[in-house]
Design a protein around this motif. Structure first.
Motif, PDB file in Angstrom:
ATOM      1  N   HIS A 209       0.857  -1.173   0.000  1.00 18.01           N
ATOM      2  CA  HIS A 209       0.000   0.000   0.000  1.00 18.01           C
ATOM      3  C   HIS A 209       0.901   1.234   0.000  1.00 18.01           C
ATOM      4  O   HIS A 209       2.114   1.123  -0.059  1.00 18.01           O
ATOM      5  N   GLU A 210       0.302   2.413   0.082  1.00 12.73           N
ATOM      6  CA  GLU A 210       1.080   3.647   0.189  1.00 12.73           C
ATOM      7  C   GLU A 210       0.388   4.572   1.183  1.00 12.73           C
ATOM      8  O   GLU A 210      -0.823   4.470   1.426  1.00 12.73           O
ATOM      9  N   GLY A 211       1.183   5.500   1.747  1.00 12.33           N
ATOM     10  CA  GLY A 211       0.624   6.455   2.689  1.00 12.33           C
ATOM     11  C   GLY A 211       1.272   7.819   2.541  1.00 12.33           C
ATOM     12  O   GLY A 211       2.462   7.913   2.202  1.00 12.33           O
ATOM     13  N   VAL A 212       0.494   8.874   2.765  1.00 19.31           N
ATOM     14  CA  VAL A 212       0.980  10.255   2.759  1.00 19.31           C
ATOM     15  C   VAL A 212       0.291  10.998   3.895  1.00 19.31           C
ATOM     16  O   VAL A 212      -0.786  10.599   4.335  1.00 19.31           O
ATOM     17  N   VAL A 213       0.892  12.076   4.343  1.00 20.65           N
ATOM     18  CA  VAL A 213       0.273  12.881   5.400  1.00 20.65           C
ATOM     19  C   VAL A 213      -0.404  14.085   4.783  1.00 20.65           C
ATOM     20  O   VAL A 213       0.197  14.822   3.996  1.00 20.65           O
ATOM     21  N   ARG A 214      -1.663  14.271   5.142  1.00 15.06           N
ATOM     22  CA  ARG A 214      -2.427  15.448   4.762  1.00 15.06           C
ATOM     23  C   ARG A 214      -2.706  16.237   6.034  1.00 15.06           C
ATOM     24  O   ARG A 214      -3.305  15.706   6.976  1.00 15.06           O
TER      25      ARG A 214
END
Length: 332
Positions: free
Chosen positions: A287-292
């Motif tokens: 999967h992938e993750g980013v911070v918003r």
């Protein structure tokens, strides 16, 4: 977009735009199922995902669909939901390296695994169209990691799979015009690791991946050299999601593949690692993750299940956010 907030057994409808960290009391916030026909990316793994801070949106590209076909589609997500960007772009690929250059307002994409092998092309996305920048630079690779360093205005690329059972231990930087190799020493050559920019430390940090084995070593790059940081207990894993939450000054790790596919959440406060959740999104890897800002670490897709056969692996298309105390599932 609307979500349903579960508070002490009472379901409360709340507008997405009105959510803040303070609103996220209770356990999970789950999705409204009122409209199952809304446009959204297909279930997938091995895609690129970045947060476009200039336009306050998440950008997704490529990956592999449930039929294990490589994809070349582009999607953006914001508070109104998912929207596909229909425009010519990079050829379909799996496991590209991708970051967001906030100074130039460009998504930067390098390489990945295409229909005929690993790729070494560089593309940029300006929010409307993809632009092929160059085929010169690092050797073709997939499963590396990229993070943008705004203090120096460069995208930092480390590692990746360059051939069958071969990985890179090189560090490259993209300044918007050309690639430059800046280090050959540092972390052991690897792939399937994660990197993020740590604003408080003004460094790019790297965690995990696969070298000779599944790793849990922890490093930072200051633009001149790599330095190994102590790891106080976060378990080894590859194909994980990681991001730096500047509002809370925490580096957040979720999931990955270690002792099977994992569903744990860890945070680093610049001194120690702490496990902060064992419940939340289903266990997954790739999967992938980013911070918003305001929502925290956003995680999309990947592969769930604990088996290695096709029948025991499930491609996912769910979207979650971690606010520091609980997980929220986001849906249109």
């Amino acid at each position: 977009m609307r979500v349903l907030r579960i508070l002490a057994g009472t379901v409360v409808a709340a507008p997405m735009a009105g959510l803040s960290i303070a609103d996220w009391s209770g356990s999970f916030v789950r999705a409204s199922q009122a409209d199952e026909q809304v446009a959204r990316p297909s279930p997938r793994n091995g895609f690129g995902l970045v947060y476009d801070s200039q336009n306050d949106r998440v950008v997704l590209f490529g990956g592999s669909n449930p039929d294990w076909e490589r994809m070349g589609d582009t999607w953006v997500w914001d508070e109104s939901g998912w929207r596909e960007v229909v425009a010519p772009g990079p050829p379909a690929r799996l496991d590209p390296q991708m970051g967001y250059d906030s100074r130039r307002d460009r998504v930067v994409l390098f390489g990945g695994s295409g229909a005929n092998g690993r790729l070494g092309d560089t593309w940029e996305f300006d929010g409307v169209r993809w632009i092929h920048r160059t085929d010169a630079g690092p050797a073709p690779r997939a499963r590396g990691a990229m993070a943008y360093d705004p203090s120096r205005g460069v995208s930092v690329l480390f590692g990746g799979s360059t051939g069958r059972s071969q990985s890179s231990g090189e560090t490259f930087e993209w300044n918007g015009g050309e690639w430059r190799q800046v280090a050959t020493s540092g972390p052991t050559a690897r792939g399937a690791h994660a990197m993020a920019y740590h604003a408080t430390r003004s460094t790019v940090v790297l965690f995990g991946g696969y070298a000779a084995d599944t790793e849990n070593d922890f490093w930072e790059w200051n633009g001149r050299q790599w330095r190994r940081l102590p790891n106080g207990g976060a378990p080894a894993r590859l194909h994980l999601a990681m991001g730096y939450d500047e509002m809370r000054d925490r580096l957040v790790v979720f999931g990955g593949f270690g002792t099977g596919r994992m569903g744990d959440t860890w945070e680093w406060d610049s001194k120690t690692w702490s496990q902060v959740a064992t419940e939340g999104p289903p266990a997954r890897a790739e999967h992938e993750g980013v911070v918003r800002p305001g929502l925290g670490l956003i995680v999309f897709g990947g592969i769930g299940g604990q088996g290695m056969s096709m029948e025991d692996r499930t491609k996912l298309d769910d979207l979650w956010a971690w606010n520091g105390s609980s997980w929220l599932e986001l849906r249109d």
